[in-house]
Design a protein around this motif. Structure first.
Motif, PDB file in Angstrom:
ATOM      1  N   ASN A   1       0.900  -1.193   0.033  1.00 26.90           N
ATOM      2  CA  ASN A   1      -0.164   0.026   0.079  1.00 26.90           C
ATOM      3  C   ASN A   1       0.959   1.279   0.083  1.00 26.90           C
ATOM      4  O   ASN A   1       1.285   1.592   0.842  1.00 26.90           O
ATOM      5  CB  ASN A   1      -0.875   0.183   1.273  1.00 26.90           C
TER       6      ASN A   1
ATOM      7  N   CYS B   1       0.735   4.429   2.324  1.00 29.62           N
ATOM      8  CA  CYS B   1       1.039   4.606   3.886  1.00 29.62           C
ATOM      9  C   CYS B   1       2.413   3.644   3.811  1.00 29.62           C
ATOM     10  O   CYS B   1       3.057   3.883   5.159  1.00 29.62           O
ATOM     11  CB  CYS B   1      -0.200   3.821   4.456  1.00 29.62           C
TER      12      CYS B   1
ATOM     13  N   ASP C   1       2.816   0.410   3.809  1.00 29.93           N
ATOM     14  CA  ASP C   1       2.487  -0.933   4.428  1.00 29.93           C
ATOM     15  C   ASP C   1       2.682  -1.933   3.403  1.00 29.93           C
ATOM     16  O   ASP C   1       2.617  -1.803   2.151  1.00 29.93           O
ATOM     17  CB  ASP C   1       0.885  -1.108   4.530  1.00 29.93           C
TER      18      ASP C   1
ATOM     19  N   CYS D   1       1.578   0.147   9.156  1.00 31.08           N
ATOM     20  CA  CYS D   1       1.007   0.824  10.265  1.00 31.08           C
ATOM     21  C   CYS D   1       0.106  -0.141  11.114  1.00 31.08           C
ATOM     22  O   CYS D   1      -0.107  -1.206  10.688  1.00 31.08           O
ATOM     23  CB  CYS D   1       0.105   2.011   9.728  1.00 31.08           C
TER      24      CYS D   1
ATOM     25  N   SER E   1      -3.078  -1.781   9.169  1.00 29.03           N
ATOM     26  CA  SER E   1      -2.743  -2.769   8.284  1.00 29.03           C
ATOM     27  C   SER E   1      -2.121  -4.025   8.814  1.00 29.03           C
ATOM     28  O   SER E   1      -2.655  -5.246   8.279  1.00 29.03           O
ATOM     29  CB  SER E   1      -1.596  -2.103   7.015  1.00 29.03           C
TER      30      SER E   1
ATOM     31  N   ARG F   1      -7.011   5.569   5.151  1.00 32.32           N
ATOM     32  CA  ARG F   1      -6.764   4.330   5.936  1.00 32.32           C
ATOM     33  C   ARG F   1      -7.518   3.111   5.318  1.00 32.32           C
ATOM     34  O   ARG F   1      -7.234   2.122   6.162  1.00 32.32           O
ATOM     35  CB  ARG F   1      -6.936   4.680   7.536  1.00 32.32           C
TER      36      ARG F   1
ATOM     37  N   CYS G   1      -5.184   0.695   4.074  1.00 31.44           N
ATOM     38  CA  CYS G   1      -4.304   0.056   4.999  1.00 31.44           C
ATOM     39  C   CYS G   1      -5.157  -1.098   5.503  1.00 31.44           C
ATOM     40  O   CYS G   1      -4.405  -2.346   5.729  1.00 31.44           O
ATOM     41  CB  CYS G   1      -4.188   0.905   6.198  1.00 31.44           C
TER      42      CYS G   1
HETATM   43 ZN    ZN Z   1      -1.317   1.867   6.645  1.00 30.22          ZN
END
Ligand code: ZN
Length: 158
Positions: free
Chosen positions: A35, A38, A40, A68, A71, A129, A132
């Motif tokens: 991802n 972010c 991830d 994060c 995730s 988000r 995530c």
């Molecule tokens: Zn994330």
């Protein structure tokens, strides 16, 4: 992340004590999903078997990743909720979680179907988000669609 303190607590618990984490064998397919918005990442393996009635069963979902808390917690919830289900039931859980995450906070989540996945209901209000939360579930869906062919042909990596 989530407005509900109880939901936040559930997410943090999965983040700190991930269920079923670590890559295991046997498995049919391993996928790597990222991802980028972010940062991830997840590596995810699926192991499918057939039961006595010929139904395909999700025997294992194993994963490793970084990113994060949303995730990583979401991957833990996925493993907890889906391992041991028939593929048909597992796909219903995945579908239910996807719908929840695309609801922008308008759906009341079904705890019988999603288990701790309901904790992500508040996250669905934050488009940044949502990716995530969905990372592990998209990876699982991708791996399963490849693994179904392997299990039919009997190709499992030991
Ligand atoms: Zn994330």
């Amino acid at each position: 992340m989530s407005d509900d303190p109880l939901h936040q607590e559930i997410i943090l618990d999965h983040y700190r004590n991930p269920r079923g984490r670590g890559l295991r064998a046997p498995f049919e397919v391993q996928v790597h999903h990222v991802n980028p918005t972010c940062g991830d990442e997840i590596d995810l393996r699926v192991h499918l078997t057939k039961d006595a009635d010929g139904r395909v069963v999700v025997s294992d979902v194993s994963y490793d990743g970084q990113g994060c808390s949303i995730s990583q917690a979401s991957a833990s919830v996925l493993a907890e909720q889906i391992v041991g289900l028939s593929l048909g039931d597992a796909l219903m859980v995945q579908q239910g979680f996807s719908e929840l995450m695309q609801s922008r906070g308008t759906l009341t989540p079904d705890e019988d179907l999603l288990g701790d996945g309901i904790a992500f209901a508040g996250v669905s209000k934050y488009p940044a988000r949502v990716k995530c939360a969905l990372l592990a579930w998209m990876a699982w869906r991708d791996a399963v669609s490849q693994a179904v062919d392997s299990v039919v042909e009997g190709k499992t990596s030991e």
